[in-house]
Write a protein that holds these residues in place. Structure first.
Motif, PDB file in Angstrom:
ATOM      1  N   LEU A   1      42.479 -85.349  67.155  1.00 32.09           N
ATOM      2  CA  LEU A   1      43.585 -85.887  66.784  1.00 32.09           C
ATOM      3  C   LEU A   1      43.999 -84.364  66.371  1.00 32.09           C
ATOM      4  N   LEU A   2      43.447 -83.443  67.042  1.00 28.66           N
ATOM      5  CA  LEU A   2      44.367 -81.619  67.355  1.00 28.66           C
ATOM      6  C   LEU A   2      45.976 -81.751  67.564  1.00 28.66           C
ATOM      7  N   LEU A   3      46.655 -82.189  67.547  1.00 26.65           N
ATOM      8  CA  LEU A   3      47.880 -82.295  68.230  1.00 26.65           C
ATOM      9  C   LEU A   3      49.015 -82.428  67.309  1.00 26.65           C
ATOM     10  N   LEU A   4      48.122 -83.506  65.965  1.00 30.33           N
ATOM     11  CA  LEU A   4      49.182 -83.724  64.699  1.00 30.33           C
ATOM     12  C   LEU A   4      48.660 -82.725  63.602  1.00 30.33           C
ATOM     13  N   PRO A   5      49.741 -82.174  63.450  1.00 31.36           N
ATOM     14  CA  PRO A   5      49.796 -81.094  62.557  1.00 31.36           C
ATOM     15  C   PRO A   5      49.919 -81.825  60.924  1.00 31.36           C
ATOM     16  N   GLU A   6      50.683 -82.541  61.148  1.00 30.22           N
ATOM     17  CA  GLU A   6      50.457 -83.140  59.705  1.00 30.22           C
ATOM     18  C   GLU A   6      48.959 -84.130  59.273  1.00 30.22           C
ATOM     19  N   PHE A   7      49.171 -84.684  59.898  1.00 32.82           N
ATOM     20  CA  PHE A   7      47.330 -85.097  60.145  1.00 32.82           C
ATOM     21  C   PHE A   7      46.224 -83.823  59.796  1.00 32.82           C
ATOM     22  N   LEU A   8      46.629 -82.474  60.513  1.00 36.06           N
ATOM     23  CA  LEU A   8      45.358 -81.834  59.832  1.00 36.06           C
ATOM     24  C   LEU A   8      46.106 -81.083  58.585  1.00 36.06           C
ATOM     25  N   LYS A   9      46.559 -81.159  57.765  1.00 33.68           N
ATOM     26  CA  LYS A   9      47.584 -80.998  56.814  1.00 33.68           C
ATOM     27  C   LYS A   9      46.409 -81.704  55.558  1.00 33.68           C
ATOM     28  N   LYS A  10      46.771 -82.837  55.930  1.00 36.97           N
ATOM     29  CA  LYS A  10      46.273 -84.157  54.989  1.00 36.97           C
ATOM     30  C   LYS A  10      44.766 -83.824  54.902  1.00 36.97           C
ATOM     31  N   VAL A  11      43.610 -83.761  56.194  1.00 37.39           N
ATOM     32  CA  VAL A  11      42.864 -83.441  56.618  1.00 37.39           C
ATOM     33  C   VAL A  11      42.061 -82.110  55.351  1.00 37.39           C
ATOM     34  N   GLU A  12      43.046 -81.071  55.838  1.00 36.14           N
ATOM     35  CA  GLU A  12      42.192 -80.530  54.841  1.00 36.14           C
ATOM     36  C   GLU A  12      42.500 -80.348  53.272  1.00 36.14           C
ATOM     37  N   ARG A  13      44.062 -81.109  53.213  1.00 38.45           N
ATOM     38  CA  ARG A  13      44.451 -80.825  51.560  1.00 38.45           C
ATOM     39  C   ARG A  13      42.885 -81.791  51.144  1.00 38.45           C
ATOM     40  N   LEU A  14      42.185 -83.037  52.059  1.00 40.12           N
ATOM     41  CA  LEU A  14      41.422 -83.957  52.009  1.00 40.12           C
ATOM     42  C   LEU A  14      39.893 -83.281  51.309  1.00 40.12           C
ATOM     43  N   LYS A  15      39.382 -82.452  52.198  1.00 40.23           N
ATOM     44  CA  LYS A  15      38.566 -81.657  52.566  1.00 40.23           C
ATOM     45  C   LYS A  15      38.458 -80.601  51.354  1.00 40.23           C
ATOM     46  N   SER A  16      38.900 -79.800  50.451  1.00 40.92           N
ATOM     47  CA  SER A  16      40.129 -79.344  49.651  1.00 40.92           C
ATOM     48  C   SER A  16      39.383 -79.859  48.499  1.00 40.92           C
ATOM     49  N   LEU A  17      40.189 -81.201  47.817  1.00 43.27           N
ATOM     50  CA  LEU A  17      39.465 -81.643  47.173  1.00 43.27           C
ATOM     51  C   LEU A  17      38.178 -82.548  46.791  1.00 43.27           C
ATOM     52  N   CYS A  18      37.818 -82.728  47.785  1.00 40.01           N
ATOM     53  CA  CYS A  18      35.779 -82.635  48.233  1.00 40.01           C
ATOM     54  C   CYS A  18      34.767 -81.522  47.832  1.00 40.01           C
ATOM     55  N   LEU A  19      35.813 -80.671  48.238  1.00 37.50           N
ATOM     56  CA  LEU A  19      35.128 -79.198  47.936  1.00 37.50           C
ATOM     57  C   LEU A  19      35.251 -79.046  46.371  1.00 37.50           C
TER      58      LEU A  19
END
Length: 146
Positions: free
Chosen positions: A30-48
């Motif tokens: 799923l590395l070709l979906l920039p929107e998806f990567l931004k959402k996953v990064e936001r989820l990671k940030s919330l978890c941290l």
């Protein structure tokens, strides 16, 4: 890729098979979906953030004896019995239980909102990549009648 490379007759075919393999890897991860990567990064940030808040809460609620005497000297591993020394005082939480519960619920709401916003991104991309349909359904909770 290995099987295709075995049948390659030229370096151009090797390059073509390698490019196909890399493209398939990028899509599969799923590395070709920039929107998806931004959402996953936001989820990671919330978890941290949640982990840091939880760590702070736990460390502030653990009873830690003072290691410094009132005169500034360090306490030895075997504390002396002294009448002048104050009895051990556990640390108090600075926030009430309601504030803690509200903070946890805030993290939960933000995380769930970000997770739910992933569904439409995956759903729109699943037309081009059918394997993403399952992931989209899992995130949206569709078909979880177990």
């Amino acid at each position: 890729m290995h099987n295709r490379l075995q049948t390659a007759k030229s370096i151009d075919e090797v390059i073509q098979h390698h490019e196909f393999f890399l493209d398939k890897c990028l899509r599969g991860c799923l590395l070709l979906l920039p929107e998806f990567l931004k959402k996953v990064e936001r989820l990671k940030s919330l978890c941290l953030q949640y982990a840091a808040a939880t760590q702070w809460l736990i460390s502030s609620s653990i009873d830690v004896p003072s290691l410094v005497e009132s005169d500034g000297s360090l306490v030895s591993e075997k504390p002396r019995q002294s009448k002048s020394r104050r009895p051990y005082q556990p640390l108090k939480l600075s926030s009430s239980n309601k504030t803690v519960a509200d903070s946890i619920l805030k993290f939960e709401r933000e995380f769930n909102a970000e997770l739910q916003s992933l569904g439409p991104i995956l759903n729109s991309s699943s037309k081009a990549e059918p394997y993403m349909t399952h992931l989209s359904k899992c995130i949206l909770g569709i078909g979880n009648e177990q």
